[in-house]
Scaffold this motif. Structure first.
Motif, PDB file in Angstrom:
ATOM      1  N   PRO A  96      -6.439  -2.377  -2.532  1.00  0.00           N
ATOM      2  CA  PRO A  96      -7.724  -2.407  -3.448  1.00  0.00           C
ATOM      3  C   PRO A  96      -7.945  -1.204  -4.414  1.00  0.00           C
ATOM      4  O   PRO A  96      -8.502  -1.439  -5.449  1.00  0.00           O
ATOM      5  CB  PRO A  96      -8.807  -2.642  -2.500  1.00  0.00           C
ATOM      6  CG  PRO A  96      -8.188  -3.299  -1.308  1.00  0.00           C
ATOM      7  CD  PRO A  96      -6.803  -2.445  -1.246  1.00  0.00           C
ATOM      8  N   ARG A  97      -7.408  -0.280  -4.003  1.00  0.00           N
ATOM      9  CA  ARG A  97      -7.522   1.160  -4.742  1.00  0.00           C
ATOM     10  C   ARG A  97      -6.966   0.890  -5.999  1.00  0.00           C
ATOM     11  O   ARG A  97      -7.521   1.281  -7.002  1.00  0.00           O
ATOM     12  CB  ARG A  97      -7.455   2.446  -3.928  1.00  0.00           C
ATOM     13  CG  ARG A  97      -8.065   2.606  -2.684  1.00  0.00           C
ATOM     14  CD  ARG A  97      -7.746   3.521  -1.759  1.00  0.00           C
ATOM     15  NE  ARG A  97      -6.113   3.384  -1.580  1.00  0.00           N
ATOM     16  CZ  ARG A  97      -5.381   4.574  -1.184  1.00  0.00           C
ATOM     17  NH1 ARG A  97      -5.779   5.558  -0.812  1.00  0.00           N
ATOM     18  NH2 ARG A  97      -4.012   4.216  -0.870  1.00  0.00           N
ATOM     19  N   VAL A  98      -5.763   0.497  -5.879  1.00  0.00           N
ATOM     20  CA  VAL A  98      -4.839   0.402  -6.950  1.00  0.00           C
ATOM     21  C   VAL A  98      -5.239  -0.790  -7.797  1.00  0.00           C
ATOM     22  O   VAL A  98      -5.294  -0.787  -9.047  1.00  0.00           O
ATOM     23  CB  VAL A  98      -3.197   0.077  -6.636  1.00  0.00           C
ATOM     24  CG1 VAL A  98      -2.170  -0.341  -7.712  1.00  0.00           C
ATOM     25  CG2 VAL A  98      -2.674   1.338  -5.776  1.00  0.00           C
ATOM     26  N   ARG A 125       0.901  -1.191  -0.019  1.00  0.00           N
ATOM     27  CA  ARG A 125      -0.037   0.246  -0.161  1.00  0.00           C
ATOM     28  C   ARG A 125       0.819   1.244   0.026  1.00  0.00           C
ATOM     29  O   ARG A 125       1.760   1.323   0.992  1.00  0.00           O
ATOM     30  CB  ARG A 125      -0.958   0.143   1.224  1.00  0.00           C
ATOM     31  CG  ARG A 125      -2.030   0.940   1.084  1.00  0.00           C
ATOM     32  CD  ARG A 125      -2.805   0.767   2.460  1.00  0.00           C
ATOM     33  NE  ARG A 125      -3.866   1.975   2.284  1.00  0.00           N
ATOM     34  CZ  ARG A 125      -5.033   1.469   1.756  1.00  0.00           C
ATOM     35  NH1 ARG A 125      -5.580   0.341   1.132  1.00  0.00           N
ATOM     36  NH2 ARG A 125      -6.046   2.526   1.859  1.00  0.00           N
ATOM     37  N   ASP A 126       0.676   2.047  -1.033  1.00  0.00           N
ATOM     38  CA  ASP A 126       1.651   3.339  -1.216  1.00  0.00           C
ATOM     39  C   ASP A 126       0.624   4.244  -1.623  1.00  0.00           C
ATOM     40  O   ASP A 126       0.249   4.463  -2.730  1.00  0.00           O
ATOM     41  CB  ASP A 126       2.669   2.884  -2.176  1.00  0.00           C
ATOM     42  CG  ASP A 126       3.656   3.898  -2.298  1.00  0.00           C
ATOM     43  OD1 ASP A 126       3.256   5.203  -2.107  1.00  0.00           O
ATOM     44  OD2 ASP A 126       4.711   3.839  -2.950  1.00  0.00           O
ATOM     45  N   GLU A 127       0.314   5.435  -0.862  1.00  0.00           N
ATOM     46  CA  GLU A 127      -0.378   6.555  -0.912  1.00  0.00           C
ATOM     47  C   GLU A 127       0.116   7.377  -2.526  1.00  0.00           C
ATOM     48  O   GLU A 127      -0.992   7.648  -3.080  1.00  0.00           O
ATOM     49  CB  GLU A 127      -0.626   7.365   0.244  1.00  0.00           C
ATOM     50  CG  GLU A 127      -1.669   8.416   0.052  1.00  0.00           C
ATOM     51  CD  GLU A 127      -3.127   7.729  -0.071  1.00  0.00           C
ATOM     52  OE1 GLU A 127      -3.964   8.593  -0.618  1.00  0.00           O
ATOM     53  OE2 GLU A 127      -3.132   6.588   0.264  1.00  0.00           O
ATOM     54  N   GLN A 128       1.565   7.572  -2.419  1.00  0.00           N
ATOM     55  CA  GLN A 128       1.881   8.416  -3.418  1.00  0.00           C
ATOM     56  C   GLN A 128       1.726   7.437  -4.821  1.00  0.00           C
ATOM     57  O   GLN A 128       1.337   8.289  -6.061  1.00  0.00           O
ATOM     58  CB  GLN A 128       3.470   8.674  -3.500  1.00  0.00           C
ATOM     59  CG  GLN A 128       3.744   9.449  -2.230  1.00  0.00           C
ATOM     60  CD  GLN A 128       2.975  10.767  -2.254  1.00  0.00           C
ATOM     61  OE1 GLN A 128       2.975  11.547  -3.375  1.00  0.00           O
ATOM     62  NE2 GLN A 128       2.741  11.616  -1.156  1.00  0.00           N
ATOM     63  N   LEU A 129       1.926   6.253  -4.832  1.00  0.00           N
ATOM     64  CA  LEU A 129       1.754   5.496  -6.149  1.00  0.00           C
ATOM     65  C   LEU A 129       0.149   5.524  -6.684  1.00  0.00           C
ATOM     66  O   LEU A 129      -0.204   5.710  -7.723  1.00  0.00           O
ATOM     67  CB  LEU A 129       2.202   3.925  -5.786  1.00  0.00           C
ATOM     68  CG  LEU A 129       1.813   2.934  -6.953  1.00  0.00           C
ATOM     69  CD1 LEU A 129       2.479   3.263  -8.219  1.00  0.00           C
ATOM     70  CD2 LEU A 129       1.788   1.595  -6.271  1.00  0.00           C
TER      71      LEU A 129
END
Length: 168
Positions: free
Chosen positions: A147-149, A30-34
């Motif tokens: 899951p967002r990605v 999980r990576d917010e920037q990505l």
């Protein structure tokens, strides 16, 4: 990831969530920037597609009048096409009227609204993210780091293997 049974594999195929997925090495955690970077990229693509649809001028449909159609099988084979085998398209009055109305609507339409498209994209992504829980088998869903990605169309090699066990 082990493929437990043929039935399990078929269940994964029934979700249809594997279409359009691309492997991304950053999707492993999980990576917010990505996520934000990929979101902006997909949002930009969506807005561009919406703009292209908005700008399709229905006048092109009038160009079909008088078009000559020939049998595809003869064209492909290179056979001689006789005049009686051709079909000339003549537009009905109803069709011409319908196209004229579409042209009038096109000419009076409001300008493209990029903000509206952004909102539609955000709403569709939220729906898709929420739908993942219901559509994916739990065993598969647990392997998705973000899951967002995944909802944006990106997955890891492991997750893609869930859907493509026979690919490279």
């Amino acid at each position: 990831m082990r493929y437990l049974t043929k039935e399990w594999y078929q269940l994964c195929q029934q979700t249809y969530l594997h279409f359009g997925l691309r492997v991304h090495k950053g999707a492993i955690r999980r990576d917010e920037q990505l996520y934000l970077r990929l979101y902006k990229r997909k949002e930009k693509e969506f807005i561009q597609m919406e703009r292209e649809v908005h700008d399709v001028d229905p006048r092109f449909m009038l160009e079909q009048e008088g078009m000559v159609f020939v049998p595809a099988d003869k064209l492909i084979k290179g056979d001689e096409i006789k005049e009686e085998e051709t079909l000339i398209y003549h537009m009905s009055d109803e069709e011409r009227c319908r196209i004229t109305k579409l042209i009038e609507e096109y000419d009076s339409r409001p300008p493209f609204d990029a903000e509206k498209s952004k909102k539609e994209f955000r709403e569709s992504q939220e729906i898709f993210e929420n739908d993942l829980v219901d559509r994916l088998p739990e065993e598969v869903y647990r392997q998705i780091a973000d899951p967002r990605v995944f909802a944006l169309g990106y997955c890891t090699k492991v997750t893609s293997g869930v859907f493509f066990p026979f690919s490279r």
